[in-house]
Design a protein around this motif. Sequence first.
Motif, short mmCIF file in Angstrom:
data_model
loop_
_atom_site.label_atom_id
_atom_site.label_comp_id
_atom_site.label_asym_id
_atom_site.label_seq_id
_atom_site.Cartn_x
_atom_site.Cartn_y
_atom_site.Cartn_z
N ILE A 46 0.92 -1.43 -0.21
CA ILE A 46 0.30 -0.04 0.18
C ILE A 46 0.74 1.35 0.26
CG2 ILE A 46 -1.81 1.32 1.19
CD1 ILE A 46 -2.72 -1.03 0.11
N ASP A 69 -14.12 -10.37 -0.42
CA ASP A 69 -12.63 -9.02 0.79
C ASP A 69 -13.78 -8.38 1.42
OD1 ASP A 69 -10.72 -10.80 -0.13
OD2 ASP A 69 -9.98 -9.45 -1.57
N ASN A 72 -15.30 -10.83 3.70
CA ASN A 72 -14.32 -11.61 5.29
C ASN A 72 -13.37 -10.80 6.41
OD1 ASN A 72 -15.95 -13.72 4.22
ND2 ASN A 72 -15.15 -13.89 2.41
N ASP A 73 -13.26 -9.58 4.66
CA ASP A 73 -12.11 -8.96 5.47
C ASP A 73 -12.32 -7.38 5.66
OD1 ASP A 73 -9.89 -8.61 6.57
OD2 ASP A 73 -8.18 -9.75 4.70
N GLU A 75 -12.37 -4.75 7.52
CA GLU A 75 -11.75 -3.88 8.56
C GLU A 75 -10.45 -4.42 7.67
OE1 GLU A 75 -13.14 -2.33 10.36
OE2 GLU A 75 -14.85 -2.98 10.34
N LYS A 76 -9.56 -5.10 6.94
CA LYS A 76 -8.13 -5.08 6.73
C LYS A 76 -8.71 -4.10 5.25
CE LYS A 76 -4.44 -7.45 4.28
NZ LYS A 76 -3.82 -8.64 3.82
N VAL A 77 -9.88 -3.91 4.56
CA VAL A 77 -10.12 -3.15 3.29
C VAL A 77 -9.96 -1.75 3.70
CG1 VAL A 77 -11.36 -2.90 1.88
CG2 VAL A 77 -10.96 -5.59 2.15
N GLU A 79 -8.74 -0.79 6.63
CA GLU A 79 -7.72 0.47 6.54
C GLU A 79 -6.87 0.54 4.70
OE1 GLU A 79 -3.18 -1.15 9.10
OE2 GLU A 79 -5.42 -2.49 9.05
N GLU A 80 -6.74 -0.48 4.35
CA GLU A 80 -6.27 -0.04 3.10
C GLU A 80 -6.47 0.97 2.47
OE1 GLU A 80 -4.26 -4.29 2.53
OE2 GLU A 80 -5.50 -3.98 1.02
N GLN A 81 -7.65 0.97 1.96
CA GLN A 81 -8.45 2.17 1.33
C GLN A 81 -8.25 3.82 2.09
OE1 GLN A 81 -9.06 1.51 -1.81
NE2 GLN A 81 -8.31 -0.76 -0.82
N GLU A 83 -6.01 4.83 4.64
CA GLU A 83 -4.28 4.68 4.09
C GLU A 83 -4.14 5.73 2.19
OE1 GLU A 83 -0.68 5.60 4.77
OE2 GLU A 83 -1.69 5.47 5.88
#
Length: 244
Positions: A46, A69, A72-73, A75-77, A79-81, A83
Amino acid sequence: MRKIPVALQLYTLREEVKNDFKGTLRKVAEMGFDGVELAGHGGLGIVEVKEALQSCGLQAISSHVPLADLRNDLEKVLEEQLELGVKFIVCPYLTEEERDYALLISDLNDIGERCHEAGLTLCYHHHDFEVLTEYNGRPALASILEETNVQAELDLYWLTYAGEDPAKWTERYHPPLVHLKDMTTDEERFFAELGTGGVDLESAFALGESANIQWWIVEQDASKTSPIESVRKSMDYLKQMGLA
């Protein structure tokens, strides 16, 4: 009149991105694009993606993120977006196994609410099957847009391919993001550079301000020549139309 910025969906240059992410971004910026819509990160982290975009003066406006995604994921998505500075997260495609529209609508509402809490907007990008499939007495795409809190990312090619009038959908749903795509006028109805086919692009352009469109996004799923040259031709057309 408000000038609507233009981005490129990087799926159009997926092989180029895979081989040379940073160099491809430079070419996109040199053509005059204001931003890009991401479809993966070319194998980079990222931070590297963010630095590459900043070095070219390109804005990451949105990201296509697989439904799996988002389910299932998430919060990570998010966080990355965040950023990357992305404003829109887009559900890009449904596999056949994911076309349970009752479950989809329920999940999109939950995902969309969490995106909103994080300061992001969830959008839905369609193909032809959501228009041709009926759900709750209307096209499944209409149900998705009217029974959830997600926004539309309308695709002019796929609406036309399904026999619909893109302008009517644009007027009705006020999509913040619109995929600009053209279609050959022969029986193949293949993807074409903007201005060379039969999609009614000008009606969409005329609705840009009243429909509160935030970004025009150029995409060409496949090309019979060099994808980079196809992108260049489409951008030249937008410049000729005074849109870029």
